[in-house]
Design a protein around this motif. Sequence first.
Motif, mmCIF file in Angstrom:
data_model
loop_
_atom_site.group_PDB
_atom_site.id
_atom_site.type_symbol
_atom_site.label_atom_id
_atom_site.label_comp_id
_atom_site.label_asym_id
_atom_site.label_seq_id
_atom_site.Cartn_x
_atom_site.Cartn_y
_atom_site.Cartn_z
ATOM 1 N N UNK A 54 7.576 18.151 -4.743
ATOM 2 C CA UNK A 54 7.750 18.880 -3.581
ATOM 3 C C UNK A 54 6.733 18.925 -2.557
ATOM 4 N N UNK A 55 5.608 18.548 -3.226
ATOM 5 C CA UNK A 55 4.338 18.298 -2.331
ATOM 6 C C UNK A 55 4.320 16.863 -1.830
ATOM 7 N N UNK A 56 5.238 15.777 -2.049
ATOM 8 C CA UNK A 56 5.021 14.598 -1.531
ATOM 9 C C UNK A 56 4.020 13.753 -2.357
ATOM 10 N N UNK A 57 3.479 14.105 -3.428
ATOM 11 C CA UNK A 57 2.473 13.370 -4.200
ATOM 12 C C UNK A 57 2.375 12.062 -4.381
ATOM 13 N N UNK A 83 5.328 6.267 -11.604
ATOM 14 C CA UNK A 83 4.487 6.875 -10.716
ATOM 15 C C UNK A 83 2.784 6.422 -11.328
ATOM 16 N N UNK A 84 2.121 6.422 -10.620
ATOM 17 C CA UNK A 84 0.723 6.141 -11.129
ATOM 18 C C UNK A 84 0.174 7.583 -11.627
ATOM 19 N N UNK A 85 -0.801 7.301 -12.533
ATOM 20 C CA UNK A 85 -1.532 8.183 -13.464
ATOM 21 C C UNK A 85 -2.890 8.010 -13.619
ATOM 22 N N UNK A 129 -12.381 14.097 -6.739
ATOM 23 C CA UNK A 129 -11.510 13.328 -7.181
ATOM 24 C C UNK A 129 -10.183 13.406 -5.992
ATOM 25 N N UNK A 130 -10.078 14.330 -5.467
ATOM 26 C CA UNK A 130 -8.991 14.129 -4.150
ATOM 27 C C UNK A 130 -9.466 13.504 -3.277
ATOM 28 N N UNK A 136 -2.893 12.576 -4.724
ATOM 29 C CA UNK A 136 -2.796 12.730 -6.197
ATOM 30 C C UNK A 136 -2.502 14.100 -6.557
ATOM 31 N N UNK A 137 -1.806 14.655 -7.340
ATOM 32 C CA UNK A 137 -1.581 15.743 -7.903
ATOM 33 C C UNK A 137 -2.347 16.207 -9.013
#
Length: 296
Positions: A54-57, A83-85, A129-130, A136-137
């Motif tokens: 929902x946040x478009x991460x 999706x990347x992690x 980290x952000x 990234x969420x």
Amino acid sequence: MGPFDWLPRAPLESVQLDWLNGVELAVLRLDRIDPLISGNKWFKLTEHLALAQQAGASGIISLGGAYSNHLHALAAAGKRFGFPTVGLLRGHPQDTPTVLDLKAFGMQLHWLGYGGYRARHAADFWTPWRERYPGFYPVPEGGGGMAGALGCAVLVEQARQQLSDVGWADYDAWWLAAGTGTTLAGLALAEACARPVYGALAVPDDHGVAQNVQALVTGGYALLDASRGGFAKVDPLLLEFIETTEQACGVPLEPLYTGKALLALKQQIEAGRFAPGTRLIFVHTGGLQGRRGLAV
């Protein structure tokens, strides 16, 4: 990211053990939902992934140790669903079987040391980290919080839909290991005090499980010590119990969570907490991949 519409059903299986003394036990086998994305970790992730979507991460970043079931499930999900992690790990670089899997699944790893990991609750922890991974969420350690609990709440309905498979019309209570208390809180939320949820603490009191659960649910649960001296403390009695139980019923266990929880249940039954005829659902929370680093 997404869509994440995969919601596997954990089978409910009746188990016979000589120490049950008339108590009826069924095991909700979360360990059997998937070879890689196993146990309660996927259910704890589902609502977090929905919020990220929902946040478009553009990816997910989270924390854990060198044997983390949470990071293992997250990395496997990232590989499967594309999706990347990023994993922030406690301690210093080491190639445990779990870490080797994380690398193979494509998770980007950063080792924080022990002091750096202890700072994870600081207000400004996520700021660098952000900046390093914009978009990234961040998911809490272990997939905790209300989102994690709500993801686990679906397990109650999954079990109810399968009661006839074990010959039950109803059940009396839940029993499971508690590491952060998130899964327990989810079950308690779904039960709304209709049936008690018992959490066998796999960690000492000072790990804050009681506070975690109190922040998510107001009642309908009880916590009992099952840590056997501390998190990841393994003793000969526990290992012997796991071996004999696996031979008796064929359900694989591990010593950090499920083994301790089932041994604690045996001790509570022997102490008379549950009368013969009581029907208990034991949640097998998975974690079997972590056995590879232990002499089990």
